[in-house]
Design a protein around this motif. Structure first.
Motif, PDB file in Angstrom:
ATOM      1  N   VAL A   4       0.861  -1.183   0.000  1.00 36.57           N
ATOM      2  CA  VAL A   4       0.000   0.000   0.000  1.00 36.57           C
ATOM      3  C   VAL A   4       0.895   1.228   0.000  1.00 36.57           C
ATOM      4  O   VAL A   4       1.857   1.301   0.759  1.00 36.57           O
ATOM      5  CB  VAL A   4      -0.920   0.017   1.235  1.00 36.57           C
ATOM      6  N   ARG A   5       0.586   2.179  -0.848  1.00 38.01           N
ATOM      7  CA  ARG A   5       1.421   3.361  -0.944  1.00 38.01           C
ATOM      8  C   ARG A   5       0.620   4.612  -0.626  1.00 38.01           C
ATOM      9  O   ARG A   5      -0.620   4.593  -0.612  1.00 38.01           O
ATOM     10  CB  ARG A   5       2.045   3.487  -2.321  1.00 38.01           C
ATOM     11  N   GLU A   6       1.313   5.684  -0.350  1.00 37.17           N
ATOM     12  CA  GLU A   6       0.714   7.000  -0.205  1.00 37.17           C
ATOM     13  C   GLU A   6       1.423   7.949  -1.172  1.00 37.17           C
ATOM     14  O   GLU A   6       2.629   7.833  -1.376  1.00 37.17           O
ATOM     15  CB  GLU A   6       0.833   7.513   1.229  1.00 37.17           C
ATOM     16  N   TYR A   7       0.684   8.841  -1.757  1.00 38.17           N
ATOM     17  CA  TYR A   7       1.261   9.832  -2.661  1.00 38.17           C
ATOM     18  C   TYR A   7       1.821  10.997  -1.850  1.00 38.17           C
ATOM     19  O   TYR A   7       1.181  11.471  -0.903  1.00 38.17           O
ATOM     20  CB  TYR A   7       0.200  10.368  -3.624  1.00 38.17           C
ATOM     21  N   GLY A   8       2.981  11.488  -2.233  1.00 35.59           N
ATOM     22  CA  GLY A   8       3.538  12.684  -1.630  1.00 35.59           C
ATOM     23  C   GLY A   8       2.971  13.936  -2.270  1.00 35.59           C
ATOM     24  O   GLY A   8       2.319  13.891  -3.321  1.00 35.59           O
ATOM     25  N   ASN A   9       3.248  15.091  -1.646  1.00 39.38           N
ATOM     26  CA  ASN A   9       2.727  16.365  -2.155  1.00 39.38           C
ATOM     27  C   ASN A   9       3.145  16.631  -3.591  1.00 39.38           C
ATOM     28  O   ASN A   9       2.332  17.081  -4.417  1.00 39.38           O
ATOM     29  CB  ASN A   9       3.202  17.515  -1.262  1.00 39.38           C
ATOM     30  N   ASP A  10       4.397  16.388  -3.903  1.00 34.69           N
ATOM     31  CA  ASP A  10       4.880  16.665  -5.255  1.00 34.69           C
ATOM     32  C   ASP A  10       4.170  15.785  -6.279  1.00 34.69           C
ATOM     33  O   ASP A  10       3.815  16.244  -7.377  1.00 34.69           O
ATOM     34  CB  ASP A  10       6.391  16.452  -5.344  1.00 34.69           C
ATOM     35  N   GLU A  11       3.964  14.512  -5.922  1.00 36.70           N
ATOM     36  CA  GLU A  11       3.262  13.595  -6.833  1.00 36.70           C
ATOM     37  C   GLU A  11       1.822  14.052  -7.053  1.00 36.70           C
ATOM     38  O   GLU A  11       1.304  14.018  -8.180  1.00 36.70           O
ATOM     39  CB  GLU A  11       3.263  12.180  -6.262  1.00 36.70           C
TER      40      GLU A  11
END
Length: 290
Positions: A4-11
């Motif tokens: 499971v991943r989370e997107y960062g602000n830049d992404e």
């Protein structure tokens, strides 16, 4: 155990579909929303308004005839008509002229026409479709599952946005376990051939291969109508040609940030769904600025 991943602000900021300098309302995307009912006309207002704030160039609403004047008065820039005006041949999504469909928000579960409308859109829309609210019940039927399979094989994206209870009802058709919302999002996506957004304090989005966690929710969003807002937001991103998983991730993130901005302005107690839409510009500004 699935990754499971989370997107960062830049992404996330890179996903925002900024309009081209030479854009027009059609290149920015058309959303056709088949939403609302005589009992729940507000859902049509909220979903359609959210789609406009989320960047759709042209939002047209087909709703119960009794709801038409309310939706027209709520946002004069919306194109509104009764369900009977829905054309028998739905416009496809084309290069340079993207199109998406939203169906189910504010449907009356006691209205026998609801399932027929969902099945009609799934069958005839050669474009992305988002199904929400009471419209989700039509997917678990034999006909609903058959139409979703055909859409998947034809390469037409379908997004579903259930809360926990609705997700559990969808799971029953395939006897899927429901204890873990993360695993449930993935298993529903695989079973139905859709992108699934299981809404909650922590929201999980999956296309069956990738699963994304969005943990920025707020209890301010625990109000009637905020789900309709999210559906309109994600559908608007689909209408702008975004990938279905990325549209769902960006929509969920901006929905949460708008909820936080609304809570900061009006308090977590006082926020209502309309406030979330009003705070979408602030959510965009925060994300792009970050």
């Amino acid at each position: 155990m699935q990754d499971v991943r989370e997107y960062g602000n830049d992404e996330l900021a890179a996903l925002v579909p900024l309009p081209a300098d030479d854009a027009n309302k059609y290149t920015r995307g058309t959303l056709t929303a088949v939403v609302g009912s005589e009992r729940y006309p507000g859902a049509a207002c909220l979903a359609a308004y959210a789609s406009q704030r989320m960047g759709a160039g042209y939002t047209q609403v087909f709703t119960h005839p009794a709801a038409v004047p309310l939706v027209q008065g709520f946002r004069p820039s919306l194109v509104v008509g009764p369900r009977s005006a829905l054309p028998p041949k739905l416009s496809p999504s084309l290069p340079g002229k993207p199109h998406a469909y939203l169906v189910g928000c504010g449907f009356d579960a006691d209205d026998g026409a609801s399932s027929k409308l969902v099945h009609f859109v799934l069958k005839h829309a050669e474009a992305p479709v988002l199904v929400d609210g009471s419209g989700l019940g039509a997917l678990a039927s034999e006909k609903g599952r058959r139409l979703l399979k055909r859409r998947f094989l034809n390469g037409h994206a379908t997004v579903v946005t259930p809360h926990g209870g609705e997700a559990a009802r969808l799971a029953r058709a395939f006897d899927l376990p429901t204890g873990d919302p993360c695993a449930l999002a993935r298993s529903l996506s695989l079973a139905y051939g859709v992108v699934t957004v299981v809404k909650g304090p922590v929201t999980f989005i999956s296309d069956g291969e990738q699963t994304v966690r969005m943990a920025h929710g707020t209890p301010a969003l625990a109000k009637a109508g905020t789900g309709d807002v999210l559906a309109g937001m994600v559908a608007a991103l689909l209408a702008q040609g975004m990938d279905a998983l990325e549209a769902s991730v960006l929509g969920a993130e901006l929905h949460a940030r708008a909820g936080l901005a609304a809570a900061a302005r009006w308090s977590a107690i006082a926020v209502c769904a309309e406030d979330v839409v009003e705070c979408l510009p602030a959510a965009f500004a925060e994300l792009v600025g970050a």
